[in-house]
Design an enzyme around this catalytic site. Structure first.
Site, short mmCIF file in Angstrom:
data_model
loop_
_atom_site.label_atom_id
_atom_site.label_comp_id
_atom_site.label_asym_id
_atom_site.label_seq_id
_atom_site.Cartn_x
_atom_site.Cartn_y
_atom_site.Cartn_z
CB SER A 87 -0.70 -0.41 0.69
OG SER A 87 -0.26 0.50 2.52
CE LYS A 88 -1.51 6.91 -2.21
NZ LYS A 88 -3.02 6.46 -3.15
NE ARG A 89 0.34 0.33 5.90
CZ ARG A 89 0.71 -1.05 6.46
NH1 ARG A 89 2.27 -1.09 6.77
NH2 ARG A 89 0.00 -1.62 5.66
CG HIS A 90 4.47 -1.46 1.56
ND1 HIS A 90 3.31 -1.76 1.85
CD2 HIS A 90 5.50 -1.70 2.45
CE1 HIS A 90 3.13 -1.89 2.70
NE2 HIS A 90 4.37 -2.78 3.74
N GLY A 91 5.40 2.72 -0.06
CA GLY A 91 6.17 3.65 -1.19
C GLY A 91 5.14 3.91 -2.06
#
Ligand code: GLU
Length: 483
Positions: free
Chosen positions: A253-257
């Site tokens: 998800s966005k958390r991973h870039g």
């Protein structure tokens, strides 16, 4: 039997890496089997589907090098390829299911349904809807329908059928108890089809033979099988792909870039490298080979080699792979790839590149081995396009060092005399340290900073050759005049 597969994105957002991988697998599977790859736009969610998202998804797929035989822009004889334009098919399918008793109207209000859900939760029943309206007498149903009472259409799950099992091409034998399957809604009260209904009608009408998609749809599959059966249509083979995880074991998800394909394009990744990397996120050629071109992929892809385990997205490995692809390019291809980056950075124009192609190709060896992404290129070659503005720090460090200005003067004199190829430049400059009594590093750094404006640059002698004698001497003169 001709293999027919589809990628069916919902245009509710950008094409992200997981969706791109699904598209790649469908495409590769179709190509490998000389089948048909269909792009279908699942735009039934009117609130969140936009033409911009559709355009962006198509752009991303094309950028990755994918092509489809049927779908938007391609046409085909199973269209239209937008779900919002297929209402007639859904109506026809619902009519068939009504006629055979596979669909029934449900008049329960939202409040009633919420109460029923609470009830089933407390009684531990697995099904969310208690099938009240399925038991309504035919004359009451007819009366309420003709009175125009709001209703949805539900699937009459055949409870006597027994468990719904299928052999998933990735996960193997999979089974769901029939009691766990709700009499789910096929058509909403506003007449629009639900995902599980529209998808099956389309997959049946488009004669899809294999459904390859993310395993977030696994729980939908038994419902969809029941609709295929109710329509009297052959059930396709299902292949459910494991999710892509970040390094922390959580769904990517966005958390991973960055997660969208275009974000990777904008970060300087090559489509070939991203395609290769995504292809290997859950599939392997032989368990070892890491560089798998599109040609190899489309000639050897198989469902058997898809892994059941979640794939871990490793940005480092992607970057490494991109570097490998960059190193493998011809100078001409590299110029084409870096052109937009140089233009965007304001260093040059398309006309200039066309006019001086051989010179642009001569830049390539300076950087090809030293970058892993195209967004690193402009900064590394900027010195070739404009005389540097020397920073106080660089000047103090390299030009005011002991003996540096004498070395720079001597370098200017020898460079003025030589043919301007890297070997001659090197030979000439190597005489300087001894002649003026400084360390080689002092002499070379003085030249480097004077000419490139920086203490780090691509290899010095080759850089000077590409820059040319005139610009080199001019820059050294300018630096000397500041000392
Ligand atoms: N539109 C659905 C999605 O994007 C398609 C799922 C499927 O392939 O059936 O998730």
């Amino acid at each position: 039997m001709t293999v027919r597969v589809r990628f069916a994105p919902s245009p509710t957002g950008t094409l992200h890496l997981g969706g791109a991988r699904t598209a790649i697998y469908n495409w590769a599977f179709a190509r490998r089997n000389h089948g048909v790859f269909i792009l279908r736009i699942d735009d039934t969610d009117p609130e969140r589907s936009t033409p911009e998202n559709t355009a962006q998804i198509i752009r991303s797929l094309r950028w990755l090098g994918l092509d489809w035989d049927e779908g938007p822009e391609a046409g085909g004889n199973h269209g239209p390829y937008f779900q919002t334009q297929r209402a007639r098919n859904y109506t026809a399918a619902l009519e068939r299911m009504k006629a055979t008793g596979h669909a029934y109207p449900c008049f329960c209000s939202a409040d009633e349904l919420a109460a029923k859900r609470d009830l089933t939760r407390t009684t531990g029943a697995t099904s969310g809807y208690d099938r009240t309206c399925r038991a309504l007498p035919a004359d009451e149903v007819a009366r309420r329908l003709s009175a125009g009472e709001p209703h949805v259409w539900r699937l009459a799950v055949p409870l006597e059928r027994g468990p719904v099992g299928f052999s998933d091409a990735v996960r193997g034998e999979t089974e769901f108890p029939i009691e766990s399957i709700d009499d789910f809604v096929l058509v909403r009260s506003d007449g629009t089809p639900t995902y599980n209904f529209a998808t099956v009608v389309d997959d049946a009408d488009m004669e899809i033979t294999h459904v390859i998609r993310g395993d977030d749809h696994l729980a939908n599959t038994p419902k969809q099988i029941l609709v295929f059966e109710a329509l009297g249509r052959k059930t396709p083979v299902f292949a459910h792909l494991s999710m892509i995880w970040g390094a922390d074991g959580k769904k990517l998800s966005k958390r991973h870039g960055a997660t969208s394909v275009e974000a990777y394009r904008d970060m300087g990744y090559l489509p070939e490298a991203l395609l290769n990397y995504l292809a290997l996120l859950g599939w392997s050629l032989d368990g070892e080979t890491t560089i798998v071109s599109a040609d190899v992929l489309t000639s050897s892809f198989s469902l058997e080699r898809i892994s059941k385990n979640p794939a871990i997205f490793d940005p480092e490995k992607l970057e490494w792979m991109n570097g490998a692809y960059l190193r493998g390019m011809t100078a001409s291809a590299f110029v084409d790839a870096m052109a937009p980056w140089l233009i965007e950075a304001g260093l040059t124009t398309g006309e200039d590149i066309d006019a001086r192609r051989p010179w642009f190709e001569s830049i390539v060896p300076l950087i090809q081995e030293r970058v892993r992404r195209l967004d690193e290129v402009a900064e590394k070659v900027a010195f070739l396009f404009a005389d540097p503005v020397l920073s106080a720090e660089a000047t103090d460090k390299a030009l005011r060092a002991d003996g540096a200005s004498a070395a720079l003067r001597a370098a200017r004199d020898v460079l003025d005399e030589v043919d301007f190829d890297a070997a001659s430049i090197e030979e000439a400059l190597r005489t300087v340290p001894e002649a003026v009594g400084v360390k080689p590093k002092t002499a070379f750094q003085a030249v480097r900073v004077a000419v490139t404006g920086s203490t780090v640059s691509p290899p010095l002698f080759e850089s000077l050759e590409v820059l040319g004698k005139e610009a080199t001497l001019r820059r050294i003169d300018a630096a000397l005049s500041q000392l």
